[in-house]
Write a protein that holds these residues in place. Structure first.
Motif, PDB file in Angstrom:
ATOM      1  N   ALA A   1     -66.179  27.920  20.738  1.00  0.00           N
ATOM      2  CA  ALA A   1     -67.425  27.895  20.121  1.00  0.00           C
ATOM      3  C   ALA A   1     -68.154  27.893  20.150  1.00  0.00           C
ATOM      4  N   ALA A   2     -69.396  28.411  18.468  1.00  0.00           N
ATOM      5  CA  ALA A   2     -70.840  28.170  19.169  1.00  0.00           C
ATOM      6  C   ALA A   2     -71.711  28.214  17.015  1.00  0.00           C
ATOM      7  N   ILE A   3     -72.704  27.591  17.816  1.00  0.00           N
ATOM      8  CA  ILE A   3     -72.868  27.716  16.359  1.00  0.00           C
ATOM      9  C   ILE A   3     -74.675  28.299  16.358  1.00  0.00           C
ATOM     10  N   VAL A   4     -75.322  28.448  16.163  1.00  0.00           N
ATOM     11  CA  VAL A   4     -76.780  29.176  16.500  1.00  0.00           C
ATOM     12  C   VAL A   4     -77.388  28.783  14.845  1.00  0.00           C
ATOM     13  N   ASN A   5     -78.724  27.744  14.799  1.00  0.00           N
ATOM     14  CA  ASN A   5     -79.418  28.176  13.914  1.00  0.00           C
ATOM     15  C   ASN A   5     -80.590  28.277  13.925  1.00  0.00           C
ATOM     16  N   THR A   6     -80.915  29.477  12.224  1.00  0.00           N
ATOM     17  CA  THR A   6     -82.205  29.484  13.024  1.00  0.00           C
ATOM     18  C   THR A   6     -83.290  28.944  12.186  1.00  0.00           C
ATOM     19  N   SER A   7     -84.215  28.945  13.590  1.00  0.00           N
ATOM     20  CA  SER A   7     -85.586  27.695  13.113  1.00  0.00           C
ATOM     21  C   SER A   7     -87.011  29.110  12.813  1.00  0.00           C
ATOM     22  N   SER A   8     -87.863  28.752  13.450  1.00  0.00           N
ATOM     23  CA  SER A   8     -88.916  29.388  13.180  1.00  0.00           C
ATOM     24  C   SER A   8     -89.687  29.386  14.255  1.00  0.00           C
ATOM     25  N   VAL A   9     -91.651  30.397  15.064  1.00  0.00           N
ATOM     26  CA  VAL A   9     -92.065  30.093  14.981  1.00  0.00           C
ATOM     27  C   VAL A   9     -93.207  28.485  14.322  1.00  0.00           C
ATOM     28  N   ASN A  10     -93.370  28.877  13.258  1.00  0.00           N
ATOM     29  CA  ASN A  10     -94.209  27.723  12.502  1.00  0.00           C
ATOM     30  C   ASN A  10     -92.986  26.207  12.948  1.00  0.00           C
ATOM     31  N   ALA A  11     -91.784  26.430  13.408  1.00  0.00           N
ATOM     32  CA  ALA A  11     -91.701  25.089  13.987  1.00  0.00           C
ATOM     33  C   ALA A  11     -92.544  24.391  14.903  1.00  0.00           C
ATOM     34  N   PHE A  12     -92.854  25.140  15.357  1.00  0.00           N
ATOM     35  CA  PHE A  12     -93.813  24.434  17.174  1.00  0.00           C
ATOM     36  C   PHE A  12     -95.411  24.496  16.603  1.00  0.00           C
ATOM     37  N   ALA A  13     -95.914  26.091  16.053  1.00  0.00           N
ATOM     38  CA  ALA A  13     -97.067  26.308  15.813  1.00  0.00           C
ATOM     39  C   ALA A  13     -97.455  25.594  15.076  1.00  0.00           C
ATOM     40  N   GLY A  14     -97.189  25.363  14.100  1.00  0.00           N
ATOM     41  CA  GLY A  14     -97.343  24.925  12.786  1.00  0.00           C
ATOM     42  C   GLY A  14     -98.114  26.336  11.491  1.00  0.00           C
ATOM     43  N   MET A  15     -97.749  26.278  10.178  1.00  0.00           N
ATOM     44  CA  MET A  15     -98.900  26.985   9.657  1.00  0.00           C
ATOM     45  C   MET A  15     -99.234  26.951   8.314  1.00  0.00           C
ATOM     46  N   GLY A  16    -100.404  26.752   8.399  1.00  0.00           N
ATOM     47  CA  GLY A  16    -101.551  25.693   7.226  1.00  0.00           C
ATOM     48  C   GLY A  16    -101.082  26.141   5.283  1.00  0.00           C
ATOM     49  N   SER A  17    -101.043  27.465   5.670  1.00  0.00           N
ATOM     50  CA  SER A  17    -100.013  28.233   4.767  1.00  0.00           C
ATOM     51  C   SER A  17     -98.502  27.687   4.144  1.00  0.00           C
ATOM     52  N   LEU A  18     -97.897  27.425   4.869  1.00  0.00           N
ATOM     53  CA  LEU A  18     -96.622  26.942   4.902  1.00  0.00           C
ATOM     54  C   LEU A  18     -95.523  25.636   5.763  1.00  0.00           C
ATOM     55  N   ILE A  19     -96.617  25.031   4.705  1.00  0.00           N
ATOM     56  CA  ILE A  19     -96.044  23.928   5.056  1.00  0.00           C
ATOM     57  C   ILE A  19     -94.859  22.980   4.812  1.00  0.00           C
ATOM     58  N   THR A  20     -94.112  22.933   3.850  1.00  0.00           N
ATOM     59  CA  THR A  20     -93.253  22.740   3.257  1.00  0.00           C
ATOM     60  C   THR A  20     -92.342  24.058   4.113  1.00  0.00           C
ATOM     61  N   TYR A  21     -92.320  25.206   4.275  1.00  0.00           N
ATOM     62  CA  TYR A  21     -91.649  25.807   4.966  1.00  0.00           C
ATOM     63  C   TYR A  21     -90.859  25.544   6.318  1.00  0.00           C
ATOM     64  N   SER A  22     -92.144  24.937   6.824  1.00  0.00           N
ATOM     65  CA  SER A  22     -92.840  24.252   8.316  1.00  0.00           C
ATOM     66  C   SER A  22     -91.546  23.463   8.931  1.00  0.00           C
ATOM     67  N   MET A  23     -92.289  23.028   7.850  1.00  0.00           N
ATOM     68  CA  MET A  23     -91.639  21.739   7.985  1.00  0.00           C
ATOM     69  C   MET A  23     -89.919  22.103   7.243  1.00  0.00           C
ATOM     70  N   THR A  24     -88.811  22.498   7.209  1.00  0.00           N
ATOM     71  CA  THR A  24     -87.475  22.599   7.299  1.00  0.00           C
ATOM     72  C   THR A  24     -87.355  23.462   8.342  1.00  0.00           C
ATOM     73  N   ARG A  25     -88.109  24.070   8.925  1.00  0.00           N
ATOM     74  CA  ARG A  25     -87.531  24.744  10.192  1.00  0.00           C
ATOM     75  C   ARG A  25     -87.246  23.800  11.313  1.00  0.00           C
ATOM     76  N   GLY A  26     -89.024  22.969  10.877  1.00  0.00           N
ATOM     77  CA  GLY A  26     -88.587  22.000  11.917  1.00  0.00           C
ATOM     78  C   GLY A  26     -87.244  20.780  12.228  1.00  0.00           C
ATOM     79  N   ALA A  27     -87.571  20.847  10.875  1.00  0.00           N
ATOM     80  CA  ALA A  27     -85.144  19.680  10.104  1.00  0.00           C
ATOM     81  C   ALA A  27     -84.896  20.576  11.640  1.00  0.00           C
ATOM     82  N   SER A  28     -84.859  21.899  11.513  1.00  0.00           N
ATOM     83  CA  SER A  28     -83.045  22.968  11.744  1.00  0.00           C
ATOM     84  C   SER A  28     -83.567  22.660  13.286  1.00  0.00           C
ATOM     85  N   LEU A  29     -84.691  22.931  14.568  1.00  0.00           N
ATOM     86  CA  LEU A  29     -84.923  22.476  15.466  1.00  0.00           C
ATOM     87  C   LEU A  29     -84.231  21.480  15.801  1.00  0.00           C
TER      88      LEU A  29
END
Length: 283
Positions: A168-196
């Motif tokens: 079986a396979a599980i694939v989670n969506t993360s974001s470039v913002n989990a790696f690069a950060g985004m000053g206007s998307l702090i909370t979102y970037s934090m959650t995408r770091g969590a999924s990573l």
């Protein structure tokens, strides 16, 4: 439609609605199916629109039965169901908030009761807001984003695990913002770091069970997130600052999910694919 002009626009909702976007995001697979997911059942959260729609349609073309979990965007979900069925696939729609454990458990139960199995879990549903001032972040929005972007992934995976067998396979969506950060998307970037982090940790935890866990970290992709999050004037020509000079389309991300969900990705676990138009980030 790889390089359409994106005019100024916005929607006063999150998640926003794909059927209101101009131009419409391009979900359509580019190649004939080859049976990569024949006999498989996939659950795609946030499958009603954007990347989730493109994944659902591509998975159906490759032979999978698809269950789509979504919050409340019924018009978009019904259209995705129609598109999945046009590919010859079966589609189950499940509406509700995955931020609560009980609904995650009920969602997985519906999938297994309907199709008799579950082979692929795509944790993709999420929410996003602009953080104008970190000192003034709204507590309710933070809680909603954590519930949608972190808790839902954990609870849905917990519910799915008893049904996932070796291979079986599980694939989670993360974001470039989990790696690069985004000053206007702090909370979102934090959650995408969590999924990573969840991806990497769970991959190690489940390796001896033969269950692979990977992530996809998209860059700027033309999905309902964009008009639902950004001021109209900032939406115009969204993605033009990437090295490729344009936003990506959902179909260009769906192929990464297919690779990781199918046997093509058999030797991948704990890894992340980066469809982001050439943005160089730490892997």
């Amino acid at each position: 439609m790889d390089d359409p002009h994106i005019p100024a626009q916005s929607q006063d909702s999150m998640p926003a609605h794909e059927h209101k976007m101009d131009p419409a995001p391009d979900y359509e697979p580019r190649h004939p199916g080859s049976g990569k997911l024949k006999g498989k059942v996939a659950l795609v959260t946030g499958g009603d629109s954007g990347i989730g729609r493109a994944v659902s349609v591509l998975f159906a073309r490759e032979g999978a039965k698809v269950a789509i979990a979504y919050l409340e965007e019924s018009k978009d979900a019904e259209e995705t169901k129609r598109l999945v069925e046009a590919e010859g696939g079966e589609c189950l729609l499940i509406e509700g908030d995955l931020g609560g454990k009980a609904h995650c458990e009920q969602t997985v139960k519906q999938v297994v009761d309907t199709f008799g199995q579950l082979d692929v879990l795509i944790n993709n549903g999420a929410q996003q807001w602009i953080d104008e001032d970190f000192a003034e972040l709204d507590e309710e929005k933070i809680e909603r984003m954590i519930a949608s972007n972190i808790k839902a992934y954990m609870f849905t995976t917990q519910a799915a695990l008893p049904h996932l067998k070796e291979g079986a396979a599980i694939v989670n969506t993360s974001s470039v913002n989990a790696f690069a950060g985004m000053g206007s998307l702090i909370t979102y970037s934090m959650t995408r770091g969590a999924s990573l982090a969840l991806t990497r940790s769970l991959a190690s935890n489940l390796a001896d069970r033969g269950i692979r866990v990977n992530a996809v970290a998209p860059g700027p992709i033309w999905t309902p997130f964009i008009p639902g999050t950004m001021p109209a004037e900032k939406v115009e020509d969204f993605g033009s600052g990437t090295p490729m000079g344009r936003a990506g389309q959902p179909w260009e991300v769906a192929t990464a999910f297919l690779f990781l969900a199918s046997s093509d990705g058999n030797y991948y676990t704990g890894q992340t694919l980066h469809p982001n138009g050439g943005m160089v980030v730490g892997a």
